[in-house]
Design an enzyme around this catalytic site. Structure first.
Site, PDB file in Angstrom:
ATOM      1  N   GLY A 244       0.831  -1.198   0.000  1.00  0.00           N
ATOM      2  CA  GLY A 244       0.000   0.000   0.000  1.00  0.00           C
ATOM      3  C   GLY A 244       0.864   1.246   0.000  1.00  0.00           C
ATOM      4  O   GLY A 244       0.793   2.064  -0.903  1.00  0.00           O
ATOM      5  N   THR A 474       3.015  -5.699   6.815  1.00  0.00           N
ATOM      6  CA  THR A 474       3.604  -5.171   8.036  1.00  0.00           C
ATOM      7  C   THR A 474       3.780  -6.230   9.112  1.00  0.00           C
ATOM      8  O   THR A 474       4.483  -5.994  10.088  1.00  0.00           O
ATOM      9  CB  THR A 474       2.671  -4.065   8.551  1.00  0.00           C
ATOM     10  OG1 THR A 474       1.321  -4.448   8.251  1.00  0.00           O
ATOM     11  CG2 THR A 474       2.929  -2.770   7.837  1.00  0.00           C
ATOM     12  N   ARG A 619       9.081  -0.627  22.186  1.00  0.00           N
ATOM     13  CA  ARG A 619       9.188  -2.083  22.175  1.00  0.00           C
ATOM     14  C   ARG A 619       9.067  -2.584  20.745  1.00  0.00           C
ATOM     15  O   ARG A 619       8.154  -2.187  20.014  1.00  0.00           O
ATOM     16  CB  ARG A 619       8.064  -2.694  23.021  1.00  0.00           C
ATOM     17  CG  ARG A 619       8.173  -4.209  23.184  1.00  0.00           C
ATOM     18  CD  ARG A 619       6.894  -4.842  23.738  1.00  0.00           C
ATOM     19  NE  ARG A 619       6.479  -4.290  25.016  1.00  0.00           N
ATOM     20  CZ  ARG A 619       6.992  -4.641  26.204  1.00  0.00           C
ATOM     21  NH1 ARG A 619       7.951  -5.531  26.274  1.00  0.00           N
ATOM     22  NH2 ARG A 619       6.543  -4.077  27.305  1.00  0.00           N
ATOM     23  N   ASN A 622       8.029  -7.674  17.135  1.00  0.00           N
ATOM     24  CA  ASN A 622       8.558  -8.875  16.490  1.00  0.00           C
ATOM     25  C   ASN A 622       9.778  -8.436  15.687  1.00  0.00           C
ATOM     26  O   ASN A 622       9.636  -7.809  14.631  1.00  0.00           O
ATOM     27  CB  ASN A 622       7.486  -9.494  15.584  1.00  0.00           C
ATOM     28  CG  ASN A 622       7.987 -10.736  14.867  1.00  0.00           C
ATOM     29  OD1 ASN A 622       9.177 -10.886  14.575  1.00  0.00           O
ATOM     30  ND2 ASN A 622       7.082 -11.656  14.575  1.00  0.00           N
ATOM     31  N   THR A 625       9.787  -9.335  11.740  1.00  0.00           N
ATOM     32  CA  THR A 625       8.946  -8.571  10.809  1.00  0.00           C
ATOM     33  C   THR A 625       9.297  -7.082  10.874  1.00  0.00           C
ATOM     34  O   THR A 625       9.228  -6.388   9.863  1.00  0.00           O
ATOM     35  CB  THR A 625       7.454  -8.772  11.117  1.00  0.00           C
ATOM     36  OG1 THR A 625       7.209  -8.458  12.498  1.00  0.00           O
ATOM     37  CG2 THR A 625       7.027 -10.196  10.856  1.00  0.00           C
ATOM     38  N   LYS A 692       6.233   1.657  19.447  1.00  0.00           N
ATOM     39  CA  LYS A 692       5.930   2.696  18.472  1.00  0.00           C
ATOM     40  C   LYS A 692       6.079   2.052  17.094  1.00  0.00           C
ATOM     41  O   LYS A 692       6.317   0.857  17.000  1.00  0.00           O
ATOM     42  CB  LYS A 692       6.872   3.890  18.657  1.00  0.00           C
ATOM     43  CG  LYS A 692       6.586   4.634  19.977  1.00  0.00           C
ATOM     44  CD  LYS A 692       7.398   5.899  20.170  1.00  0.00           C
ATOM     45  CE  LYS A 692       8.787   5.618  20.656  1.00  0.00           C
ATOM     46  NZ  LYS A 692       9.424   6.808  21.288  1.00  0.00           N
ATOM     47  N   GLU A 696       7.719   3.267   8.791  1.00  0.00           N
ATOM     48  CA  GLU A 696       8.094   4.447   8.016  1.00  0.00           C
ATOM     49  C   GLU A 696       9.448   5.003   8.450  1.00  0.00           C
ATOM     50  O   GLU A 696      10.126   5.665   7.669  1.00  0.00           O
ATOM     51  CB  GLU A 696       7.002   5.509   8.149  1.00  0.00           C
ATOM     52  CG  GLU A 696       5.669   4.968   7.630  1.00  0.00           C
ATOM     53  CD  GLU A 696       4.570   6.000   7.551  1.00  0.00           C
ATOM     54  OE1 GLU A 696       3.669   5.813   6.733  1.00  0.00           O
ATOM     55  OE2 GLU A 696       4.594   6.993   8.297  1.00  0.00           O
TER      56      GLU A 696
END
Ligand code: FES
Ligand code: FES
Lengths: 735, 171
Positions: A244, A474, A619, A622, A625, A692, A696
């Site tokens: 996207g 994501t 934090r 993962n 990813t 957070k 981006e």
């Protein structure tokens, strides 16, 4: 749950599942080609008719007439829809131009018709038989001309267009060292791999669209408003999205046209934009002109910093918010930022991955490199020197919730081997190549959005989380499963996650890198409610109950989760809402990018040899990813630095290179190993997850690190992106 | 258009179809056989999302008409493995997070499988230094995979996945 006080120690801090590099739970479906994307819904919308969009051949003007007779008579054609027969349509709040144009045309390739036929081939061919007669109007397509009459926009992402603190002009004038340069960035295209696509079907008054959309809740509202129907009658389903990057934040023409087509022919219709239609029909990141003025002491302490931004958009559109990070990133008592919007008749500008910062840092972070050189201070050191732990415009009363820019710079430099850099440009040679290193800071604002979820446990103890949240690559499926598993004391494999359906609780959606933190916080809130209910059922005090190993434990007793749930199962809906912590504290993510390039001194070709970065983003839910998000964004930064540019035809007002052969994005051969370090950080002001976004952050500053490395390699300072070899070689010839 | 009968051998099975001659191999797979694992990213041979293996060679299925492959053996992502029974390359992509949105992924995987076979068969590429010694290297794979665009840019992870499978093959 309302999050309006900093989080204290909470069950996420156990971090038994959250924070682990779990493989994506949707991975097997994706690698097997079994995850259904919007145009592939043979399972739920069989026997669809095919729609082919026709885009306007002019950028501005009027349609006099559309002759559809020949097309309608073509084999297999079921309907041809235009503004004349589509019925009355409203316009959504989020798109600037109408999604079906005519008689007025607002931009090139604005949809003007949809041909619906039995097969794709028939629809595509019949589209060539639709004759549109236009009167071409006078359009404005040149940003350089537009800036002369540019105006301050009403607001820039909800904040004032201009800000000013202290006496910028005076302080800049009297500064010992000054940088005053103008940088330009071109229009850019998201170029996600899956074209915008929708399958639509009606059952009576009720519309279902299987589409590719990042923001399901918005899509429902916008579709209802555009079709002038009740939102209750619109269901949006978007479980898999082939990328996207902001391009699918809003309702677009594919969805509207599929809905109109399906209504007209009384059966499912699917529409995908053809690749060459995408850059001009949909949104893009607008070009910018940015003037940076930084005044500093001899040893690099910033006294004055000013950032002026000009960008264009359609009348009624928004300015690219490229000055926002300059309000927050560096210290300096005297400061100012301005934004000016030029009205242009090019296709609609809108958000693309890190709107504002992505291009703002391409300018600011090169200006910082120029300042470092002018002061003779190491560029890493210069940034450390000008760090500030509070919002420099608001003052110490608005501290950052957490800010580890210095640590990112130091640890990143150490890992990258920054100390080996020769500060004098053009000195390091390997055969025909000039070698250089560059650094840039990364900064991206942190936003939080309300987000809901439903968590159900069936009689067998299987957990299902449903939310209209989306996974655009994501890793949402996986981090939501991790969050639920953590809080309910089970394994990730005990959790099913269902996403992207408007019949599920409304979520934050995927945008502005708020998705991961906000949506998992919504799951957190819902699981906490569920924990309270289960503890009570088990006869425990909710505060004392420990959820682990599939059991609820308290007061020396342990009850299997399944027994507490009971045979009929349990389900609860809840959500997270955010108070004013994002106002009381400046919240942002930080990082440092490092890059090494080799520039061919005869051809000017730039090879990115190594990239590394250190990031602090709360934090990391993962690391597997999250790292993928960051390297993907770093790569998009390489694209911005070296190749990405929508070329404007200033006579006819459209982007000329509107496909993937001519709009260049990085490919395998362009991208080397990329090293990513996440700093340990918990942000207790961001959400109960203390996380957070990272999606981006990785693009922010990445391109500037490349640009600065090119300068270090060659001594050629380019300020006009992208830094294609013609510009590099032009500089080399002069050097 | 005269509808034309065609037989394709898809993932080991003969499938008879009667097709509009304008139908690309990609659309025959996706729209007629409902094998939607093969993706359409551009329909113009620019992105690689539609990569399938025809008669042992990888091609962009959007750039060829189905009728041109009458009798041909076609392997798609569905033929390599399934979510429950993954091909080693599919498993390696999961292990190394060689994707994000997943849209380019089937094409990357089909390409990757074929690339290792090309190297094995001694077929050189633009970056091969000694044409008589074609061997695995990350640079060889980056070069050969460059027709498969990943806008999510999982590139280093994809290379790691392919390297893993290549090393496994040797072991
Ligand atoms: S869809 Fe065939 S190469 Fe892009
Ligand atoms: S995984 Fe999204 S394009 Fe490759």
């Amino acid at each position: 749950m309302k999050f309006d006080q900093p989080a204290t120690l909470n069950p996420i801090d156990r971090a038994r599942v959250v924070g682990k590099p779990v493989d994506r739970i949707d991975g097997p479906l994706k690698v097997a080609g079994a995850a259904p994307y919007a145009y592939e819904r043979h399972d739920v919308a069989p026997n669809p008719a095919y729609g082919w969009m026709i885009g306007s051949a002019i950028a501005k003007g009027t349609i006099n007439s559309i002759d559809t007779t020949e097309a309608e008579a073509a084999p297999g054609v079921l309907a041809v829809l235009t503004h004349a027969n589509a019925g009355a349509l409203g316009k959504g709040n989020m798109n600037t131009a109408r999604l079906l144009g005519g008689p007025d045309i607002q931009h090139y390739d604005q949809a003007v018709a949809l041909v619906v036929a039995e097969t794709f081939e028939q629809a595509r061919d019949a589209a060539k038989l639709v004759r549109v007669d236009y009167t071409q109007g006078q359009g404005k397509f040149d940003l350089l001309v537009g800036v002369k009459t540019a105006q301050p926009p009403k607001s820039v992402q909800g904040s004032p267009a201009d800000t000013s603190v202290g006496d910028f002009d005076g302080a800049f004038k009297s500064a010992a060292v000054k940088v005053d340069q103008t940088y330009t960035t071109p229009d850019q295209s998201h170029a996600m791999m899956e074209p915008h696509a929708t399958t639509a079907a009606w059952a009576g008054d009720k519309l279902t669209v299987w589409t590719s959309n990042q923001m399901v809740t918005w899509a429902v509202k916008e579709m209802a408003k555009t079709l002038k129907i009740a939102p209750e009658n619109v269901q949006v389903v978007s479980p898999y999205i082939g990328g996207g990057f902001g391009s699918k934040l809003f309702l677009r023409a594919d969805a509207l046209l599929a809905a109109l087509g399906a209504r007209a022919v009384g059966r499912p219709v699917k529409v995908a934009l053809a690749r060459p239609q995408i850059p001009n029909n949909t949104t893009h990141r607008p070009a910018t002109i940015q003037r940076l003025r930084i005044g500093a002491t001899k040893d690099g302490v910033i006294q004055a910093i000013g950032h002026d931004v000009w960008a264009g958009d359609l009348p009624g559109g928004d300015v690219e918010s490229a000055g926002l990070q300059t309000r927050l990133l560096y210290a300096g008592k005297n400061r100012k930022t301005t934004h000016r919007l030029a009205e242009l008749d090019l296709p609609e500008g809108n958000a693309m991955r890190a709107p504002g910062e992505a291009v703002g840092l391409l300018a600011l972070e090169v200006a910082m490199d120029e300042l470092a050189e002018a002061c003779g201070v190491d560029p890493v050191e210069l940034r450390i020197k000008n760090d500030i732990q509070y919002d420099p415009e608001a003052g110490p009363k608005r501290p950052f919730s957490s800010r580890k820019l210095i640590e990112c710079l130091q640890q990143g430099a150490e890992r990258f081997g920054w100390s080996k850099r020769n500060p004098k440009p053009g000195q390091v040679r390997e055969g025909d190549f000039l070698i250089g290193m560059g650094v840039a800071a990364a900064f991206r604002n942190n936003m939080a959005m309300p987000s809901g979820a439903r968590v159900a446990i069936d009689g067998k103890g299987r957990i299902t989380v449903s939310t209209d949240m989306t996974d655009i690559g994501t890793g949402t499926y996986t981090i939501i499963a991790q969050t639920a598993a953590e809080l309910l004391g089970v394994n990730v494999s005990d959790v099913t996650v269902k996403l992207g359906d408007s019949s599920f609780p409304a979520s934050a959606g995927s945008g502005g890198q708020w998705g991961a933190n906000s949506s998992t916080a919504g799951v957190y809130a819902t699981c906490m409610t569920l924990r309270g209910m289960l503890a009570q059922k088990a006869g425990f005090n909710a505060e004392d109950a420990l959820f682990e190993d599939g059991m609820i434990k308290a007061a020396g007793k342990a009850i299997p989760l399944r027994d507490a749930v009971g045979r009929e199962g349990i389900s609860v809906d809840d959500k997270i809402e955010f108070g004013d912590l994002t106002e009381r504290y400046a919240q942002a993510t930080f990082g440092a990018h490092f890059c090494e390039v080799a520039v061919d001194r005869f051809t000017g070709e730039v090879h990115v040899r190594r990239m590394g970065g250190a990031f602090a983003a709360g934090r990391i839910l993962n690391p597997k990813t999250a790292r993928s998000q960051v390297i993907g964004a770093m790569t998009m930064g390489v694209g911005a630095a070296l190749m990405e540019e929508l070329v404007v035809d200033k006579r006819f007002g459209y982007f000329v290179n509107h496909d993937m052969a001519e709009y260049h994005v990085p490919v395998h051969a362009d991208i080397p190993e990329q090293d990513v370090l996440f700093l340990d950080e918990l942000d207790d002001k961001s959400s109960p997850m203390k996380a957070k976004g990272v999606g981006e952050l990785g693009i922010c500053g990445a391109g500037a690190a490349v640009a600065n490395a090119i300068y270090n390699a060659t001594g050629v300072r380019l300020r006009d992106y992208p830094m294609t070899l013609d510009k590099v070689i032009g500089g080399l010839a002069k050097a | 258009m005269t509808m034309t009968p065609t037989t394709l051998k898809v993932n080991g099975k003969d499938v008879r179809m009667t097709l509009d001659p304008r139908t690309t191999l990609l659309d025959a797979l996706r729209e007629h056989l409902h094998l939607t694992g093969t993706k359409k990213g551009c329909d113009h041979g620019q992105c690689g999302a539609c990569t399938v293996i025809v008669e042992g060679r990888r091609i962009n299925s959007c750039l060829t008409l189905a009728l041109m492959h009458d009798g041909d053996e076609i392997a798609t992502i569905e033929g390599l493995g399934s979510a429950d029974k993954m091909h080693p390359m599919q498993q390696a992509f999961v292990t190394h997070d060689g994707y994000q949105c997943g849209y380019c992924t089937p094409g990357q995987i089909c390409s990757a499988v074929a690339v290792l076979e090309e190297i094995e068969a001694g077929i050189p590429s633009h970056v091969t230094e000694d044409l008589n010694k074609v061997a695995y290297s990350d640079a060889e794979v980056r070069e050969r995979m460059s027709g498969n665009i990943c806008r999510c840019a999982a590139y280093p992870n994809i290379i790691a996945a392919i390297r893993d499978v290549a090393e496994g093959d040797k072991a």
